[in-house]
Design an enzyme around this catalytic site. Structure first.
Site, short mmCIF file in Angstrom:
data_model
loop_
_atom_site.label_atom_id
_atom_site.label_comp_id
_atom_site.label_asym_id
_atom_site.label_seq_id
_atom_site.Cartn_x
_atom_site.Cartn_y
_atom_site.Cartn_z
N SER A 1 0.82 -1.21 0.00
CA SER A 1 0.00 0.00 0.00
C SER A 1 0.86 1.27 0.00
CB SER A 1 -0.93 0.04 1.22
OG SER A 1 -1.50 -1.21 1.46
N LYS B 1 -4.95 -4.17 0.87
CA LYS B 1 -5.73 -3.84 -0.33
C LYS B 1 -6.84 -2.82 -0.01
CE LYS B 1 -3.55 -6.31 -3.41
NZ LYS B 1 -2.55 -5.63 -4.26
N SER C 1 -0.12 -16.26 -11.01
CA SER C 1 1.19 -15.58 -11.06
C SER C 1 2.11 -16.20 -10.02
CB SER C 1 1.01 -14.11 -10.76
OG SER C 1 0.56 -13.98 -9.41
P1 NAI Z 1 3.74 -11.07 -9.65
O1 NAI Z 1 4.56 -12.01 -8.82
O2 NAI Z 1 3.88 -11.14 -11.12
O3 NAI Z 1 4.00 -9.56 -9.24
C1 NAI Z 1 4.37 -9.11 -7.97
C2 NAI Z 1 5.69 -8.39 -8.13
O4 NAI Z 1 5.97 -7.63 -6.98
C3 NAI Z 1 6.87 -9.34 -8.34
O5 NAI Z 1 7.52 -9.03 -9.53
C4 NAI Z 1 7.77 -9.01 -7.14
O6 NAI Z 1 9.13 -9.12 -7.45
C5 NAI Z 1 7.36 -7.58 -6.87
N1 NAI Z 1 7.72 -7.08 -5.53
C6 NAI Z 1 7.47 -7.62 -4.32
N2 NAI Z 1 7.95 -6.84 -3.35
C7 NAI Z 1 8.51 -5.77 -3.95
C8 NAI Z 1 9.19 -4.60 -3.48
N3 NAI Z 1 9.39 -4.39 -2.17
N4 NAI Z 1 9.63 -3.70 -4.38
C9 NAI Z 1 9.45 -3.89 -5.71
N5 NAI Z 1 8.82 -4.97 -6.21
C10 NAI Z 1 8.36 -5.90 -5.34
O7 NAI Z 1 2.24 -11.33 -9.18
P2 NAI Z 1 0.85 -10.65 -9.59
O8 NAI Z 1 -0.17 -11.56 -9.00
O9 NAI Z 1 0.78 -10.34 -11.01
O10 NAI Z 1 0.82 -9.32 -8.73
C11 NAI Z 1 0.70 -8.02 -9.28
C12 NAI Z 1 -0.38 -7.26 -8.55
O11 NAI Z 1 -1.65 -7.84 -8.86
C13 NAI Z 1 -0.26 -7.28 -7.03
O12 NAI Z 1 -0.63 -6.03 -6.49
C14 NAI Z 1 -1.31 -8.31 -6.64
O13 NAI Z 1 -1.78 -8.16 -5.31
C15 NAI Z 1 -2.38 -8.00 -7.66
N6 NAI Z 1 -3.44 -8.99 -7.82
C16 NAI Z 1 -3.13 -10.29 -8.16
C17 NAI Z 1 -4.13 -11.24 -8.30
C18 NAI Z 1 -3.81 -12.65 -8.67
O14 NAI Z 1 -4.67 -13.54 -8.58
N7 NAI Z 1 -2.60 -12.94 -9.14
C19 NAI Z 1 -5.55 -10.90 -8.08
C20 NAI Z 1 -5.77 -9.49 -7.78
C21 NAI Z 1 -4.75 -8.60 -7.64
#
Ligand code: NAI
Length: 286
Positions: free
Chosen positions: A147, A190, A222
């Site tokens: 956040s 969130k 993911s």
């Molecule tokens: P993802 O694993 O592709 O993306 C998350 C990214 O955040 C990763 O690349 C990770 O390296 C990066 N990360 C974590 N901590 C970090 C930090 N301190 N500084 C910089 N980068 C950091 O996974 P996803 O699921 O595509 O996530 C992207 C967004 O989508 C997130 O906000 C997630 O909560 C949201 N989301 C995902 C859903 C799902 O079912 N996959 C559903 C709804 C929302």
């Protein structure tokens, strides 16, 4: 000229960030990426070795180009905030200028300005624990990474986002409805992100003429989602119960993001836009 986008939170080709980058690239945007420092090496190596080439293909047959990848850790705002154990950590060694403020400065130095800022990152170290069993540190870490990281990115990038620009983050329905299994304070994080979307839409709208929206996305397999442990169940649940009974593709979220970032959405700000096959609208499963 075309628009320039900075997408924070890409470390492979499976997540929403990658799909958003592709949709923006397909619409003609130049793509800059911020990658979590510990994941940077493998991401850049894979990119260079062509491991992502198949998923780089755009609708016109060309390959998405990423102009520059910046190391980023969105949990730290400036060098003074970085604790000793991180500074000396092997996974951070060799990289510099990866705090939010420094990345914004580097982008300014390299490109002058951007038009689109995407926050596609989250982290909750205790996500697999119920909220009742979550530690204070775990809860605060979830809020910090998931956040405040958006507040910070907007704070430091807003001065270099051109008027008329747009920002987008990714949220999840667990902010407003009970989703057992989405623990560790991630549901709280969130909720904060969605509330901040409204306040920041006002502040950044008035001060910088920038729009601020968030996409409430349905479940995607993911890397981050697999780490939570219940993703297959959520995908099955959605297939069973959503108005549209099809698997959600990352591309559908990417396309919604491209719309929200475009002038077609010039009057949309402060909104939570659901891209989830309509699941959020259901009251009971049938
Ligand atoms: P993802 O694993 O592709 O993306 C998350 C990214 O955040 C990763 O690349 C990770 O390296 C990066 N990360 C974590 N901590 C970090 C930090 N301190 N500084 C910089 N980068 C950091 O996974 P996803 O699921 O595509 O996530 C992207 C967004 O989508 C997130 O906000 C997630 O909560 C949201 N989301 C995902 C859903 C799902 O079912 N996959 C559903 C709804 C929302």
């Amino acid at each position: 000229r075309g628009k320039r986008a900075f997408i924070a939170g890409i470390a492979d080709d499976n997540g929403y960030g990658w799909a958003i980058a592709k949709s923006l690239a397909a619409a003609g945007a130049e793509i800059l990426v911020g990658t979590w420092v510990p994941a940077l090496n493998i991401f850049e190596t894979s990119l260079r070795r062509g491991k992502f080439d198949e998923s780089r293909v755009l609708p016109d047959g060309s390959l998405m180009e990423i102009t520059k990848v910046y190391p980023l850790d969105a949990v730290y705002d400036c060098p003074e905030d970085v604790p000793e154990d991180i500074k000396t950590n092997k996974r951070y060694a060799g990289n510099t200028k990866w705090t939010v403020k420094e990345v914004a400065e580097s982008v300014k130095e390299d490109f002058g300005s951007i038009d689109i800022l995407v926050h596609s990152l989250a982290n909750g170290p205790e996500v697999s624990k119920p909220l009742l069993e979550t530690s204070r540190n775990g809860y605060l870490a979830a809020i910090s990474a998931s956040s405040y990281s958006f507040v910070s990115l907007l704070k430091y990038f807003a001065p270099i986002i051109n008027p008329g620009g747009a920002t987008i983050s990714l949220t999840y329905i667990a902010s407003e409805k009970i989703i057992p299994g989405y623990g560790g304070g991630m549901s709280s994080a969130k909720a904060a992100l969605e509330s901040d979307t409204q306040v920041l839409a006002f502040e950044a709208g008035r001060k910088h003429k920038i729009r601020v929206n968030t996409i409430s996305a349905g479940p995607l397999r993911s890397r981050a989602a697999k780490a939570i442990g219940f993703i297959d169940m959520m995908i099955d649940y959605s297939l069973e119960n959503a108005p549209l009974q099809k698997e959600l593709s990352a591309e559908e979220v990417g396309n919604a993001a491209a719309f929200l970032a475009s002038p077609l959405a010039s009057a949309i700000t402060g909104a939570v836009v659901y891209v989830d096959n309509g699941l959020n609208a259901m009251g009971v499963g049938v």
